[in-house]
Design an enzyme around this catalytic site. Structure first.
Site, PDB file in Angstrom:
ATOM      1  N   SER A  18       0.833  -1.206   0.000  1.00  0.00           N
ATOM      2  CA  SER A  18       0.000   0.000   0.000  1.00  0.00           C
ATOM      3  C   SER A  18       0.865   1.252   0.000  1.00  0.00           C
ATOM      4  O   SER A  18       2.040   1.210   0.345  1.00  0.00           O
ATOM      5  CB  SER A  18      -0.895   0.020   1.235  1.00  0.00           C
ATOM      6  OG  SER A  18      -1.893  -0.962   1.122  1.00  0.00           O
ATOM      7  N   CYS A  19       0.223   2.355  -0.319  1.00  0.00           N
ATOM      8  CA  CYS A  19       0.855   3.677  -0.308  1.00  0.00           C
ATOM      9  C   CYS A  19       1.598   3.893   1.009  1.00  0.00           C
ATOM     10  O   CYS A  19       1.032   3.619   2.057  1.00  0.00           O
ATOM     11  CB  CYS A  19      -0.205   4.757  -0.481  1.00  0.00           C
ATOM     12  SG  CYS A  19       0.361   6.440  -0.186  1.00  0.00           S
ATOM     13  N   PRO A  20       2.790   4.413   1.016  1.00  0.00           N
ATOM     14  CA  PRO A  20       3.573   4.896  -0.127  1.00  0.00           C
ATOM     15  C   PRO A  20       4.629   3.899  -0.605  1.00  0.00           C
ATOM     16  O   PRO A  20       5.526   4.274  -1.328  1.00  0.00           O
ATOM     17  CB  PRO A  20       4.263   6.126   0.450  1.00  0.00           C
ATOM     18  CG  PRO A  20       4.596   5.698   1.862  1.00  0.00           C
ATOM     19  CD  PRO A  20       3.476   4.766   2.283  1.00  0.00           C
ATOM     20  N   LEU A  21       4.521   2.628  -0.190  1.00  0.00           N
ATOM     21  CA  LEU A  21       5.614   1.681  -0.476  1.00  0.00           C
ATOM     22  C   LEU A  21       5.906   1.478  -1.974  1.00  0.00           C
ATOM     23  O   LEU A  21       7.080   1.412  -2.341  1.00  0.00           O
ATOM     24  CB  LEU A  21       5.355   0.342   0.221  1.00  0.00           C
ATOM     25  CG  LEU A  21       5.530   0.391   1.746  1.00  0.00           C
ATOM     26  CD1 LEU A  21       5.156  -0.950   2.368  1.00  0.00           C
ATOM     27  CD2 LEU A  21       6.957   0.757   2.125  1.00  0.00           C
ATOM     28  N   ASP A  71      -1.988  -1.627  -5.797  1.00  0.00           N
ATOM     29  CA  ASP A  71      -2.599  -0.474  -5.134  1.00  0.00           C
ATOM     30  C   ASP A  71      -3.239   0.432  -6.194  1.00  0.00           C
ATOM     31  O   ASP A  71      -2.528   1.002  -7.023  1.00  0.00           O
ATOM     32  CB  ASP A  71      -1.504   0.286  -4.366  1.00  0.00           C
ATOM     33  CG  ASP A  71      -1.992   1.622  -3.824  1.00  0.00           C
ATOM     34  OD1 ASP A  71      -3.215   1.794  -3.692  1.00  0.00           O
ATOM     35  OD2 ASP A  71      -1.132   2.480  -3.535  1.00  0.00           O
TER      36      ASP A  71
END
Lengths: 156, 75
Positions: free
Chosen positions: B13-16, B40
């Site tokens: 998920s954000c920001p990965l 995502d």
């Protein structure tokens, strides 16, 4: 071209409020921004060596989704905070959301500068050894000098 | 499309996806292409914003069985 700059003041030490500064700082750094986070009051908790103590409470948090509807008074019972924190951490893991430790490491790697507020370090009687390595200590003027030249400045 | 390195950011998920993309690009030389696969849905807008901000052109965005595939060229 001068890189864009972002300054954040991180004032909260709960699990939910620990995320926004670390997410924005790590992403901004990845996008080439020069970033500083100034940690003050409860935000200092995010600089401690272990982040295991960071919790979320259902108390006075009416927007927090609960598995079953729960009277407010129940949220104050012993163990409720630990349970809510455990559930939230499980959800975070299951949904592929980064852990706080991971985001903090990524910030550090990407050159985000962490500044601990000296006044609140003294107020809460923290010792330098309580915090991770590589942080700086400063006051309001230190923050404002950098913040005065930023493109984005946030208080979280 | 030809690519020089591949990044699997599925399930993150954000920001990965963006942070891992940035790291993967660091291993490439100018002109090389990175393929990123993510799940995502927010990464569609985020990858474009990342490309715009960093100047690494986003060559192509596509959707393949619930996966979002991006090709980024290192500037």
């Amino acid at each position: 071209m001068q890189p864009k700059k972002m300054a954040i003041i991180a004032t909260k030490g709960t699990l939910d409020m620990a995320y926004p500064p670390l997410i924005l700082a790590s992403t901004a750094a990845a996008m080439g921004f020069e970033v500083q986070i100034f940690f003050t009051f409860y935000g200092l908790q995010l600089l401690r060596k272990s982040l295991r103590h960071i919790k979320i409470s259902p108390l006075a948090n009416p927007a927090m989704p609960m598995p079953v509807p729960m009277p407010v008074l129940l949220s104050s019972l012993p163990g409720m905070q630990a349970m809510a924190t455990k559930m939230m951490k499980q959800k975070i893991k299951k949904k592929g959301v980064a852990s706080l430790e991971e985001l903090r490491d990524l910030c550090h790697e990407a050159g985000v500068k962490f500044i601990a507020c000296q006044m609140t370090v003294d107020l809460f009687e923290f010792k330098k050894a309580d915090f991770i390595e590589g942080i700086e200590f400063g006051g309001a003027a230190t923050f404002l000098e950098f913040a005065g030249n930023t493109d984005i400045c946030l208080f979280i | 499309m030809q690519f020089d390195k591949e990044l699997d950011a599925r399930g993150l998920s954000c920001p990965l996806p963006i942070l891992k993309t940035k790291k993967a690009l660091a291993d490439l030389t100018s002109g090389q292409v990175l393929k990123v696969t993510a799940t995502d849905p927010g990464s569609i807008k985020d990858m474009q914003a990342f490309a715009n901000q960093t100047g690494n052109p986003l060559l192509e965005t596509s959707e393949e069985n619930k996966d979002y595939v991006f090709y980024l060229k290192k500037k």
